[in-house]
Design an enzyme around this catalytic site. Structure first.
Site, PDB file in Angstrom:
ATOM      1  N   SER A   1       1.439 -12.266   6.647  1.00 20.00           N
ATOM      2  CA  SER A   1       0.335 -11.441   6.151  1.00 20.00           C
ATOM      3  C   SER A   1       0.644 -10.786   4.807  1.00 20.00           C
ATOM      4  CB  SER A   1      -0.015 -10.363   7.178  1.00 20.00           C
ATOM      5  OG  SER A   1       1.137  -9.607   7.517  1.00 20.00           O
TER       6      SER A   1
ATOM      7  N   HIS B   1       2.294  -3.457   4.634  1.00 20.98           N
ATOM      8  CA  HIS B   1       1.361  -4.096   3.712  1.00 20.98           C
ATOM      9  C   HIS B   1       1.048  -3.156   2.546  1.00 20.98           C
ATOM     10  CE1 HIS B   1       0.606  -6.094   7.674  1.00 20.98           C
ATOM     11  NE2 HIS B   1       0.701  -7.162   6.899  1.00 20.98           N
TER      12      HIS B   1
ATOM     13  N   ASP C   1       0.349   1.904   8.659  1.00 20.71           N
ATOM     14  CA  ASP C   1       0.800   0.637   8.081  1.00 20.71           C
ATOM     15  C   ASP C   1       1.616   0.947   6.832  1.00 20.71           C
ATOM     16  OD1 ASP C   1       1.208  -1.837   6.969  1.00 20.71           O
ATOM     17  OD2 ASP C   1      -0.901  -2.448   6.998  1.00 20.71           O
TER      18      ASP C   1
END
Length: 606
Positions: free
Chosen positions: A329, A575, A572
Site C-alpha cells: 500500500s 502511510h 495511521d
C-alpha cells in the site's frame, strides 16, 4: 530672299519685341513679389495643417509624421526605422490623396500599376525580424506596457522563438516583434538550467530568479519541443538539448537521497482536495486535518537541484509506454500521487480514466489508469511481499496460510514487459506472522517451523531477483526498487495504540533519526548480485525526517463506534497524506527518467 524668310519672326515679331521691352522692368519686380507671397502662403498653410486641433485633420501625412516621431522616441522596434522606404511611400501617397482625393490609389509615385500605398497605420500586423547575421547581438531593452499602465523593462538577450509585445502608442499596445531563426553563432549567455522547485514560470524561454538567488529555467515546453521534434530550426533544438545535457550531467553525479526538507510555499504540486482519485485513507485535507505545513515542504538534495515535476513533460516521456507500480500500500500511495499529478496536467481530463471505471483502489489485485491522448498507462499491482501468499492443508484438514519464498507473485507475467516497473516491499514483513516466522515461511513443500525474518526476506528477494534476470528485458524495461518508507509510531505499534497525531513539523536534528533498517541492507546485497541493473530509490532516510506527514487520526471521515470511543488509539503513522511525501518520490522518479531515457536514446544512436 530665302535667307531673310528663314530667320523672319513669326506672328509679328516686332510687336512682341516692343511689348517685352516695355514690360521688362515690371516683370522682374513682379516675379520677386510673387515668389515672396507664395513662400509666405505655403509656410502659413503648413503651420495651420500641422497644428490644427481638429481630430479629423485633413492632412494624414502631417498627422502621421508627428505620431510616428513621438512613438519612435521610446518604442522604436529593433533593427528598424520609421524612415524606411515604405514610410516614405506612405507619406507621399497621403499628400497625393489630399490634393487629389478622387484619384485612384492603385498607382505608385513611380508609375507602377501593381503597387498600392495607403496612409501609415500604427496598428500594423506583427512584422518579423528574420535571418539575422551570425555575429549579431541583441542588447537593447524593450518596454512592455502592462495592464496597469506601468512600464516594465525586460532585458532582451538572444532567445529562440521569443515574442515580445511592444506598445507603439501608450494607450493601446498593438504590435509585436517575433524574433525567429537566429543563427548558431549569436551570443548564447542564457544557458538552459533546471527549474528550481520554488520557481514559477514568467514566460517560455525567459529566466526567473528564485527567492534564494538560484537561477533556473523551465524544463516545460523546451524539453517537450525537443522530444516532439516539432521545431525545424537547428538552433532551437540545439540550445534546448544543451540545457538538458547539462542538467542530466548534474543529476548523474548527484546523490538524490542525501539532502533535507525545506519550506517552499509554491508547493504542493496539486491543490489539496483537488484530486478525487485519492483514497480516503490518504486524503488528510478532506478528512479535516487543520494544519498545512506537511504539504509545503520540498526535498532538496545537497549536491544538485531536483527538477520540479512537470506533469505535461512526464506524460510526453511516458507517451506510448506502460509504467507499473508493484508492491504494498505504500506503492499505492506513490501511484495515487503520480496519477493526480499527471491527470491534472493532461490536455483533456475526460480522456484519463481507470480501465474498468473504478474509483477506489484498495480491494482489487490490480488497477490501470489510461491516458488516452498519450497512449500510455500507469498501473498498480498489489503484491506486498513480491512472492506468493499460499495455503497448506494441516493434518486435521484445516487451511493454513504460508508465504512461498520460492515463487514470485501471480501477477508477475502481466507486467514483465512493461517499459518502467517500480517495485517495493517491506511493511508487511513487520507484521506478527512474518516477524516471528513460526510455521509460516515455505519453500517447495517444506514449511519452516522457525525462520528468521531477515533470512526469509533475503530468500524472497533472491527469488524476485532471479525472476527479473530471467524475464525482464533490460534493453526494453527500466527497473526501479523503492526502499523502505519510515514509520513514526510513538507509544506503541500500528496495532497497539501507536500515535503521531501531535506531529506537525519534521525532524530537524539527525540524532533523532532511527537506525537504518537491516532489511534494506539485505536488499542492497541482493541488488548487487543481480545481472539486471536495478535503480535503488533509497527513500528511507528522507522519509525518516517526516514524522509530520502521516494521516494519523485524519485517515477517515466516518469512524466506527469503537474508533469514536477512543479515536487516538486508531492512527495511521505508516502511510502518507496526499499531497505530501510521495510527491517527492515521484519527483525523484521523474529526475531518474530524464537521465535514463536520455541515456537509452544515446545508446540507440550509437
Amino acid at each position: 530672299m530665302a535667307d531673310i524668310t528663314k530667320y523672319a519672326p513669326i506672328n509679328g515679331g516686332a510687336l512682341i519685341s516692343d511689348f517685352k521691352t516695355h514690360f521688362s522692368i515690371l516683370r522682374t519686380k513682379r516675379s520677386v513679389t510673387l515668389a515672396y507671397i507664395f513662400v509666405f502662403v505655403f509656410i502659413a498653410f503648413t503651420i495651420f495643417l500641422a497644428f490644427s486641433p481638429s481630430s479629423n485633420s485633413s492632412s494624414p501625412w502631417f498627422t502621421n509624421i508627428f505620431t510616428v516621431s513621438s512613438s519612435t522616441s521610446t518604442n522604436s522596434p529593433p533593427s528598424s526605422s520609421i524612415f524606411s522606404d515604405e514610410s516614405y511611400r506612405s507619406h507621399f501617397s497621403s499628400i497625393y490623396s489630399y490634393f487629389f482625393p478622387n484619384s485612384s490609389s492603385s498607382q505608385s509615385h513611380t508609375g507602377s500599376p501593381n503597387t498600392a500605398f495607403s496612409p501609415p497605420n500604427l496598428n500594423k500586423e506583427p512584422f518579423l525580424v528574420k535571418n539575422q547575421t551570425k555575429n549579431e547581438t541583441i542588447t537593447h531593452k524593450v518596454e512592455v506596457l502592462n495592464p496597469n499602465n506601468k512600464i516594465t523593462i525586460l532585458p532582451q538577450k538572444p532567445s529562440v522563438n521569443q515574442t515580445v509585445n511592444i506598445s507603439t502608442t501608450p494607450p493601446k499596445p498593438s504590435s509585436e516583434i517575433e524574433v525567429k531563426n537566429e543563427t548558431q553563432n549569436k551570443t548564447q549567455s542564457d544557458k538552459v538550467e533546471v527549474l528550481k522547485a520554488n520557481q514559477s514560470t514568467i514566460a517560455s524561454g525567459v529566466k526567473n530568479v528564485t527567492a534564494n538567488g538560484e537561477k533556473g529555467i523551465v524544463v516545460k515546453n523546451l524539453t517537450s519541443s525537443l522530444m516532439k521534434k516539432k521545431k525545424n530550426n537547428g538552433t532551437d533544438v540545439g540550445m534546448v538539448k544543451k540545457g538538458i545535457d547539462d542538467m542530466i550531467k548534474s543529476l548523474i553525479n548527484c546523490d538524490l537521497f542525501d539532502g533535507n526538507w525545506v519550506v517552499d510555499n509554491s508547493y504542493p504540486l496539486y491543490k489539496p482536495g483537488s484530486c478525487s482519485l485519492i483514497d480516503e485513507q490518504f486524503n488528510c485535507f478532506l478528512n479535516g486535518r487543520p494544519d498545512n505545513g506537511y504539504h509545503k515542504l520540498k526535498w532538496k538534495p545537497k549536491g544538485c537541484t531536483l527538477p520540479r515535476l512537470d506533469g505535461s513533460h512526464m506524460l510526453e516521456l511516458l507517451r506510448g509506454k506502460r509504467l507499473v507500480f508493484v508492491g504494498d500500500s505504500l506503492n499505492r500511495n506513490m501511484w495515487e500521487s503520480l496519477i493526480c499529478i499527471l491527470r491534472n496536467s493532461a490536455r483533456d481530463q475526460k480522456k484519463v480514466y481507470e480501465e474498468f471505471g473504478r474509483h477506489h483502489f484498495r480491494a482489487e489485485a490490480s488497477y490501470s489508469f489510461v491516458f488516452e491522448d498519450y497512449k500510455c498507462t500507469v498501473e498498480f499491482f498489489v503484491s506486498p511481499f513480491l512472492v506468493q501468499e499460499w495455503e497448506v492443508t494441516g493434518k486435521n484438514g484445516t487451511k493454513k496460510e504460508t508465504l512461498r519464498l520460492d515463487i514470485v507473485s501471480r501477477s508477475a507475467d502481466k507486467y514483465k514487459n512493461a517499459d518502467i516497473i517500480v517495485f517495493n516491499t517491506g511493511h508487511w514483513w513487520t507484521h506478527e506472522k512474518t516477524s516471528t516466522g513460526k510455521d509460516y515461511y515455505q519453500e517447495g513443500s517444506h514449511v519452516y517451523s522457525d525462520l528468521n525474518v531477515l533470512e526469509a526476506f533475503r530468500k524472497a528477494l533472491t527469488t524476485w531477483g532471479r525472476w527479473i534476470d530471467a524475464n525482464v528485458n533490460p534493453m526494453k524495461s527500466l527497473v526501479f526498487f523503492r526502499g523502505y518508507s519510515a514509520s513514526h509510531f510513538s507509544g506503541g505499534q500500528w496495532n497497539s495504540g501507536g500515535q503521531c497525531d501531535h506531529e506537525t513539523e519534521p525532524i530537524k536534528n539527525e540524532t533523532y533519526l532511527t537506525q537504518y533498517p537491516p532489511k534494506m541492507t539485505v536488499l542492497e546485497k541482493v541488488l548487487k548480485g543481480m545481472k539486471t541493473r536495478v535503480t535503488y530509490m533509497n527513500v528511507t532516510r528522507m522519509t525518516d525526517y517526516r514524522k509530520d506527514g502521516h494521516p494519523s487520526i485524519y485517515r477517515k471521515q466516518h469512524l466506527s463506534d469503537e474508533e469514536r470511543r477512543s479515536p487516538l488509539s486508531f492512527q495511521d503513522c505508516s502511510h502518507w497524506c496526499l499531497p505530501g511525501v510521495p510527491d517527492a518520490w515521484n519527483e525523484i522518479l521523474y529526475a531518474e527518467l530524464l537521465v535514463k531515457l536520455n541515456q537509452k536514446q544515446q545508446q540507440k544512436r550509437t
